[in-house]
Design a protein around this motif. Structure first.
Motif, PDB file in Angstrom:
ATOM      1  N   THR A   1       0.853  -1.188   0.000  1.00  0.00           N
ATOM      2  CA  THR A   1       0.000   0.000   0.000  1.00  0.00           C
ATOM      3  C   THR A   1       0.884   1.231   0.000  1.00  0.00           C
ATOM      4  O   THR A   1       2.102   1.145   0.217  1.00  0.00           O
ATOM      5  N   ARG A   2       0.278   2.363  -0.239  1.00  0.00           N
ATOM      6  CA  ARG A   2       1.023   3.593  -0.421  1.00  0.00           C
ATOM      7  C   ARG A   2       1.687   4.084   0.858  1.00  0.00           C
ATOM      8  O   ARG A   2       2.872   4.396   0.901  1.00  0.00           O
ATOM      9  N   ARG A   3       0.915   4.114   1.952  1.00  0.00           N
ATOM     10  CA  ARG A   3       1.425   4.732   3.178  1.00  0.00           C
ATOM     11  C   ARG A   3       1.930   3.703   4.172  1.00  0.00           C
ATOM     12  O   ARG A   3       1.286   2.682   4.412  1.00  0.00           O
TER      13      ARG A   3
ATOM     14  N   SER B   1     -14.059   2.554   5.652  1.00  0.00           N
ATOM     15  CA  SER B   1     -12.887   2.251   4.839  1.00  0.00           C
ATOM     16  C   SER B   1     -11.665   1.999   5.704  1.00  0.00           C
ATOM     17  O   SER B   1     -11.706   2.143   6.920  1.00  0.00           O
ATOM     18  N   GLY B   2     -10.567   1.599   5.075  1.00  0.00           N
ATOM     19  CA  GLY B   2      -9.351   1.294   5.799  1.00  0.00           C
ATOM     20  C   GLY B   2      -9.248  -0.188   6.139  1.00  0.00           C
ATOM     21  O   GLY B   2     -10.244  -0.910   6.120  1.00  0.00           O
ATOM     22  N   PRO B   3      -8.013  -0.640   6.477  1.00  0.00           N
ATOM     23  CA  PRO B   3      -7.788  -2.083   6.699  1.00  0.00           C
ATOM     24  C   PRO B   3      -8.545  -2.654   7.893  1.00  0.00           C
ATOM     25  O   PRO B   3      -8.827  -3.849   7.922  1.00  0.00           O
TER      26      PRO B   3
ATOM     27  N   ALA C   1     -20.170  -5.173  -3.143  1.00  0.00           N
ATOM     28  CA  ALA C   1     -20.183  -5.422  -1.718  1.00  0.00           C
ATOM     29  C   ALA C   1     -19.333  -4.352  -1.087  1.00  0.00           C
ATOM     30  O   ALA C   1     -18.248  -4.054  -1.571  1.00  0.00           O
ATOM     31  N   GLY C   2     -19.833  -3.777  -0.042  1.00  0.00           N
ATOM     32  CA  GLY C   2     -19.063  -2.738   0.609  1.00  0.00           C
ATOM     33  C   GLY C   2     -19.869  -2.203   1.764  1.00  0.00           C
ATOM     34  O   GLY C   2     -20.994  -2.631   2.007  1.00  0.00           O
ATOM     35  N   THR C   3     -19.282  -1.296   2.475  1.00  0.00           N
ATOM     36  CA  THR C   3     -20.015  -0.591   3.518  1.00  0.00           C
ATOM     37  C   THR C   3     -19.590   0.860   3.385  1.00  0.00           C
ATOM     38  O   THR C   3     -18.809   1.203   2.499  1.00  0.00           O
TER      39      THR C   3
ATOM     40  N   ASP D   1      -8.755  -6.116 -10.803  1.00  0.00           N
ATOM     41  CA  ASP D   1      -8.976  -4.964  -9.936  1.00  0.00           C
ATOM     42  C   ASP D   1     -10.343  -5.152  -9.306  1.00  0.00           C
ATOM     43  O   ASP D   1     -11.025  -6.153  -9.566  1.00  0.00           O
ATOM     44  N   VAL D   2     -10.748  -4.195  -8.471  1.00  0.00           N
ATOM     45  CA  VAL D   2     -12.066  -4.281  -7.833  1.00  0.00           C
ATOM     46  C   VAL D   2     -12.825  -2.964  -8.006  1.00  0.00           C
ATOM     47  O   VAL D   2     -13.794  -2.697  -7.306  1.00  0.00           O
ATOM     48  N   GLY D   3     -12.392  -2.163  -8.947  1.00  0.00           N
ATOM     49  CA  GLY D   3     -12.917  -0.809  -9.116  1.00  0.00           C
ATOM     50  C   GLY D   3     -14.404  -0.777  -9.424  1.00  0.00           C
ATOM     51  O   GLY D   3     -14.931  -1.641 -10.126  1.00  0.00           O
ATOM     52  N   SER D   4     -15.043   0.264  -8.941  1.00  0.00           N
ATOM     53  CA  SER D   4     -16.488   0.413  -9.091  1.00  0.00           C
ATOM     54  C   SER D   4     -16.888   0.905 -10.478  1.00  0.00           C
ATOM     55  O   SER D   4     -18.067   0.995 -10.781  1.00  0.00           O
ATOM     56  N   VAL D   5     -15.923   1.276 -11.274  1.00  0.00           N
ATOM     57  CA  VAL D   5     -16.167   1.685 -12.658  1.00  0.00           C
ATOM     58  C   VAL D   5     -15.290   0.791 -13.526  1.00  0.00           C
ATOM     59  O   VAL D   5     -14.155   0.501 -13.160  1.00  0.00           O
TER      60      VAL D   5
ATOM     61  N   LEU E   1      -5.655  -4.988  -7.930  1.00  0.00           N
ATOM     62  CA  LEU E   1      -5.605  -3.584  -7.517  1.00  0.00           C
ATOM     63  C   LEU E   1      -6.854  -3.263  -6.697  1.00  0.00           C
ATOM     64  O   LEU E   1      -7.978  -3.385  -7.201  1.00  0.00           O
ATOM     65  N   CYS E   2      -6.648  -2.867  -5.440  1.00  0.00           N
ATOM     66  CA  CYS E   2      -7.769  -2.519  -4.541  1.00  0.00           C
ATOM     67  C   CYS E   2      -7.606  -1.071  -4.105  1.00  0.00           C
ATOM     68  O   CYS E   2      -7.519  -0.772  -2.907  1.00  0.00           O
ATOM     69  N   VAL E   3      -7.529  -0.202  -5.075  1.00  0.00           N
ATOM     70  CA  VAL E   3      -7.268   1.222  -4.838  1.00  0.00           C
ATOM     71  C   VAL E   3      -8.344   2.045  -5.542  1.00  0.00           C
ATOM     72  O   VAL E   3      -9.078   1.519  -6.378  1.00  0.00           O
ATOM     73  N   PRO E   4      -8.444   3.330  -5.223  1.00  0.00           N
ATOM     74  CA  PRO E   4      -9.428   4.160  -5.921  1.00  0.00           C
ATOM     75  C   PRO E   4      -9.215   4.090  -7.439  1.00  0.00           C
ATOM     76  O   PRO E   4      -8.079   4.022  -7.902  1.00  0.00           O
ATOM     77  N   VAL E   5     -10.316   4.141  -8.181  1.00  0.00           N
ATOM     78  CA  VAL E   5     -10.199   3.896  -9.619  1.00  0.00           C
ATOM     79  C   VAL E   5      -9.332   4.927 -10.333  1.00  0.00           C
ATOM     80  O   VAL E   5      -8.737   4.627 -11.369  1.00  0.00           O
ATOM     81  N   GLY E   6      -9.203   6.107  -9.767  1.00  0.00           N
ATOM     82  CA  GLY E   6      -8.415   7.145 -10.426  1.00  0.00           C
ATOM     83  C   GLY E   6      -6.923   6.866 -10.493  1.00  0.00           C
ATOM     84  O   GLY E   6      -6.216   7.495 -11.280  1.00  0.00           O
ATOM     85  N   VAL E   7      -6.421   5.953  -9.675  1.00  0.00           N
ATOM     86  CA  VAL E   7      -4.979   5.697  -9.673  1.00  0.00           C
ATOM     87  C   VAL E   7      -4.608   4.351 -10.284  1.00  0.00           C
ATOM     88  O   VAL E   7      -3.433   3.959 -10.286  1.00  0.00           O
ATOM     89  N   CYS E   8      -5.598   3.628 -10.810  1.00  0.00           N
ATOM     90  CA  CYS E   8      -5.318   2.299 -11.367  1.00  0.00           C
ATOM     91  C   CYS E   8      -4.341   2.364 -12.548  1.00  0.00           C
ATOM     92  O   CYS E   8      -3.470   1.496 -12.700  1.00  0.00           O
TER      93      CYS E   8
ATOM     94  N   THR F   1     -23.132  -1.083   0.744  1.00  0.00           N
ATOM     95  CA  THR F   1     -23.656   0.035   0.002  1.00  0.00           C
ATOM     96  C   THR F   1     -22.729   0.183  -1.128  1.00  0.00           C
ATOM     97  O   THR F   1     -22.783   1.104  -1.881  1.00  0.00           O
ATOM     98  N   GLY F   2     -21.774  -0.665  -1.159  1.00  0.00           N
ATOM     99  CA  GLY F   2     -20.617  -0.559  -1.958  1.00  0.00           C
ATOM    100  C   GLY F   2     -21.041  -0.231  -3.289  1.00  0.00           C
ATOM    101  O   GLY F   2     -22.029  -0.650  -3.760  1.00  0.00           O
ATOM    102  N   SER F   3     -20.411   0.589  -3.819  1.00  0.00           N
ATOM    103  CA  SER F   3     -20.168   1.131  -5.043  1.00  0.00           C
ATOM    104  C   SER F   3     -20.892   0.720  -6.248  1.00  0.00           C
ATOM    105  O   SER F   3     -20.481   0.778  -7.293  1.00  0.00           O
TER     106      SER F   3
END
Ligand code: NAP
Ligand code: NAP
Lengths: 317, 317
Positions: free
Chosen positions: A38-40, A132-134, A127-129, A98-102, A72-79, B315-317
């Motif tokens: 992950t990034r951070r 966010s975060g690990p 599937a989601g809620t 990936d798992v992106g919503s778009v 890839l499990c990151v926001p779609v903008g950085v894929c 609610t996921g995406s």
């Protein structure tokens, strides 16, 4: 115990979706090794403290080396950027997903970077809620939910089958469709609902005639359902709207057109138009419940009365 | 056991709200006698089978005779007609109230019919579910929820106090405000949210590019929350929109204006505008939870995974 589907899975991004995948891979024996990146540093340390992986990497290039499945499990903008970074390090024969919503935009961003000999099977777990975060991940997240695969034409069927088996291994039902159709479906069942929830919560916050504390205090009359959706991750959702622009704008135009006609019915006292719509929509709720997509319990089964954090009931009026 | 507040309460209408009140009056000893009246014999028989009252009447005029507290629990559109019918039969000194979701129009409809010597204390419990009818009521419905009283100027303070004590006896918190302000507050926390939920469910049902069965199947991505609200009673909600027209149209105009600006942000790729709004709305969810108005659990605490009727999360995406 059956053979694991993969030797080494690399999870790039370890938020809600990444961590829920990690828990599933471990519990359901879907891979021999889970490489987490992950990034951070802070997020990576949380993932390590939670024991989500077998190895932890700040460099995605390191995590994907030797991986036969990369997700890839990151926001779609950085894929796109991440794919270009990892591409030279991908193992021959690896499957990238990936798992992106778009899906359309993500495929356009990722595909050009992928080398020959690597299979690409985009996926989207529905599937989601709102969290966010690990720490927010959990094992049952994908169970009985749909995962949509949108493999570009010409993708190796064996690769599609493996990704499908992977998601079934996480408890999901799997459906395949084109990326374009996926983006239209999701625009109406997810993206526009999120947008209007964000919007009304914003509208309510900006009123002068009703105070913000009144809005909060009396939110249980319906508004609180919207606040939950409007608490979803800002980065993720910004990216969704920017990358699924055309389908969202199309559905939004329909929504606004229909709303204008309801507005007119209210202004002119046309109760029949209102009554007819409100009767039709009731039938759809019944279908959703019959399809097993939601509970039939009132108020989603929220605890009535005096639960500590959940004192109540009501969408009431 | 303290003395009951009233000798005889007449409940006119015995749906979700009326039946929940009956259960509370009985369980909390708020009156010596509960007289139940409703329009249809079928509903009255259900109420009797459930043992909700002490006497059952098809004639409202009969139920209110000798009652010292009369509560209209019917759709707001019929409050005027019912009041004109019962007015000649009201006992001197009786208190008349209602539970309607709109207050200004209901007061305008009811007040002219009420005779001298009868006190009028309009009330609105902010408590409900998407279900209706006498079987849907339950004791905890009002517990820890707000009940708003909107007594017209000049109402006898002793009558207000008694109605307040009654609602506290049902477990509610009580707040007093003008009918006009009530209608503005409810327009934004309840009426407009219901309208846009009804609207998007209608929009989704009418699409040609996405089938209705796809909408249902993939509803768990956010849409299903809206279907629950859009399953609320058509008659009740038609009346709400027709009688709270001005406030609803005012709030709707704000909503549409804000939505147009989000639409523009999406069209022009202005991610910052989206991100800023999505961050602000998150804070409001936190306030709602801190105010004890909703659960902090993801997805309202719906059972994850394999609950029979509730297979899922998201609610996921
Ligand atoms: N549901 C909520 O979430 C909620 C919350 C707060 C306040 N309220 C307010 O409470 C009131 C009742 O709502 P509810 O949810 O209890 O409704 P409900 O469950 O649908 O019950 C409505 C009752 O009103 C009677 N009724 C309906 N139309 C009538 C008519 N034209 N003439 C005479 N009686 C009629 C019904 O009688 P029959 O069955 O005999 O026809 C039934 O007894 C409404 O004013 C609503 O605004 C509702
Ligand atoms: N949440 C849902 O309901 C849901 C449902 C289905 C699909 N999805 C999709 O799943 C993906 C992840 O969502 P999530 O809910 O798991 O998100 P999340 O909990 O916020 O986690 C996001 C992950 O992506 C990383 N990340 C964020 N920005 C990044 C950047 N600029 N460069 C590199 N890494 C970055 C984060 O890393 P750091 O913490 O190290 O910064 C974190 O590991 C999104 O594409 C979303 O569309 C979400």
């Amino acid at each position: 115990m059956t053979e694991p589907l993969f030797d080494r899975v690399a999870l790039i991004g370890i938020g809600l979706i990444g961590s829920s995948l990690a828990l599933n891979i471990r519990a359901n024996g879907l891979a021999r090794h889970i490489a987490v990146t992950t990034r951070r540093r802070e997020t990576l340390e949380k993932a390590e403290a939670l024991g989500l992986g077998d190895s932890y990497h700040l460099e995605a290039t390191e995590a994907v080396a030797d991986a036969d499945f990369v997700i890839l499990c990151v926001p779609v903008g950085v894929c796109g950027a991440i794919t270009s970074e990892i591409a030279p390090h991908l193992k021959k024969g690896a499957i990238v997903s990936d798992v992106g919503s778009v899906k359309g935009a993500v495929i356009d961003q990722m595909r050009p970077h992928l080398p020959e000999g690597v299979d690409f099977v985009p996926a989207h777990p529905l599937a989601g809620t709102e969290q966010s975060g690990p720490e927010s991940g959990f094992l049952e997240l994908f169970r009985n939910r749909w995962c949509i695969l949108t493999p570009p034409e010409g993708t190796d069927p064996a690769a599609i089958e493996k990704v499908e088996a992977f998601w079934r291994g996480c408890g999901s039902n799997v459906e395949t469709m084109t990326a374009e159709h996926h983006d239209l479906v999701l625009a109406i069942v997810s993206h526009v609902p999120h947008l209007i929830a964000y919007n009304i919560v914003g509208t309510a916050a900006d009123l002068e005639t009703v105070t913000q504390s009144e809005v909060v205090k009396f939110s249980a009359s319906g508004f609180r359902d919207f606040t939950r959706i409007a608490a979803s991750d800002p980065t993720m959702w910004r990216d969704v709207f920017l990358t699924n622009r055309d389908a969202v704008l199309e559905m939004l135009a329909r929504f606004s057109e229909d709303l204008a006609s309801l507005q007119r019915a209210i202004r002119w006292g046309d109760g029949d138009t209102l009554f007819d719509l409100f009767t039709r929509t009731r039938a759809i709720r019944r279908n959703v419940i019959e399809a097993g997509q939601d509970t039939a319990k009132p108020n989603f089964g929220r605890e009535p009365g005096n639960g500590e954090a959940a004192p109540g009931e009501s969408t009431g009026s």
